[in-house]
Scaffold this motif. Structure first.
Motif, short mmCIF file in Angstrom:
data_model
loop_
_atom_site.label_atom_id
_atom_site.label_comp_id
_atom_site.label_asym_id
_atom_site.label_seq_id
_atom_site.Cartn_x
_atom_site.Cartn_y
_atom_site.Cartn_z
N ASN A 93 0.82 -1.21 0.00
CA ASN A 93 0.00 0.00 0.00
C ASN A 93 0.85 1.26 0.00
O ASN A 93 0.46 2.28 -0.53
N LYS A 94 2.02 1.18 0.61
CA LYS A 94 2.87 2.36 0.69
C LYS A 94 4.29 1.90 0.94
O LYS A 94 4.53 1.00 1.73
N VAL A 95 5.24 2.54 0.26
CA VAL A 95 6.66 2.23 0.46
C VAL A 95 7.45 3.54 0.45
O VAL A 95 7.23 4.39 -0.42
N ARG A 96 8.36 3.66 1.40
CA ARG A 96 9.27 4.80 1.44
C ARG A 96 10.65 4.28 1.84
O ARG A 96 10.76 3.31 2.58
N PHE A 97 11.71 4.98 1.38
CA PHE A 97 13.09 4.65 1.70
C PHE A 97 13.72 5.87 2.38
O PHE A 97 14.41 6.66 1.73
N PRO A 98 13.50 6.06 3.68
CA PRO A 98 13.97 7.27 4.36
C PRO A 98 15.48 7.46 4.41
O PRO A 98 15.95 8.59 4.50
N THR A 99 16.25 6.37 4.35
CA THR A 99 17.70 6.50 4.37
C THR A 99 18.34 5.39 3.55
O THR A 99 17.81 4.28 3.51
N PRO A 100 19.45 5.69 2.87
CA PRO A 100 20.10 4.66 2.06
C PRO A 100 20.77 3.59 2.92
O PRO A 100 21.14 3.83 4.07
N VAL A 101 20.94 2.40 2.33
CA VAL A 101 21.56 1.26 3.01
C VAL A 101 22.97 1.09 2.43
O VAL A 101 23.13 0.60 1.31
N PRO A 102 23.99 1.47 3.19
CA PRO A 102 25.36 1.32 2.70
C PRO A 102 25.76 -0.15 2.58
O PRO A 102 25.35 -0.99 3.38
N ALA A 103 26.59 -0.44 1.59
CA ALA A 103 27.13 -1.80 1.46
C ALA A 103 27.84 -2.15 2.76
O ALA A 103 28.54 -1.32 3.35
N GLY A 104 27.64 -3.38 3.21
CA GLY A 104 28.26 -3.85 4.45
C GLY A 104 27.46 -3.57 5.70
O GLY A 104 27.85 -3.99 6.79
#
Length: 153
Positions: A93-104
């Motif tokens: 129903n809803k998706v947000r990505f508030p902060t990036p996910v760094p490798a590792g």
């Protein structure tokens, strides 16, 4: 640690329940690279380790859709049915990505049951409020409302 319930119909009595938190899951660069290959998304912020060091995030980051796809294995580790015929991802129903996910880095999922309804033919539709935490970050990596259908005859 997972929650065990007998059958999907039991979800009807659990609306509003906190369903717990998954274990942490590491996101290595190798997973990001494999996702880039599978999705044909080779943008440098995901795959070029050297160039990404001077980019806006100080290193490579996971694709948003890689982060989103991890909802399923993390969710599956949290809820177990003793009696079930089939489970289907019905949508979001809803998706947000508030902060990036760094490798590792590492992520984990916290969830609660926002709703459940009988959709007939032995099916229960569950709406789950999900928050994917990023280890060491005050902001979540992903916030989503998942909709699943569970069937048991």
């Amino acid at each position: 640690m997972s929650i065990e319930i007998d059958r999907p119909q039991d979800l009807l009595t659990m609306i509003g329940a906190d369903l717990g938190t998954s274990e942490w899951l590491a996101i290595p660069q190798s997973d990001i690279d494999l996702f880039a290959i599978a999705t044909h998304d080779n943008q440098w912020i995901h795959t070029d380790v050297e160039r990404a060091k001077t980019g806006p995030f100080g290193g490579t980051i996971a694709h948003g859709y890689l982060t989103l796809s991890l909802l399923i294995p993390l969710w599956s580790s949290m809820l177990e049915f003793r009696q079930i015929d089939m489970a289907v991802n019905y949508g979001l129903n809803k998706v947000r990505f508030p902060t990036p996910v760094p490798a590792g880095s590492k992520v984990r999922l916290s969830a609660s049951l926002a709703g459940a309804e009988d959709v007939g033919r032995g099916g229960i539709q569950a709406t789950i409020d999900a928050t994917m935490e990023l280890d060491g970050s005050p902001k979540p990596a992903c916030i989503a409302q998942m909709v699943h259908r569970y069937y048991h005859s």
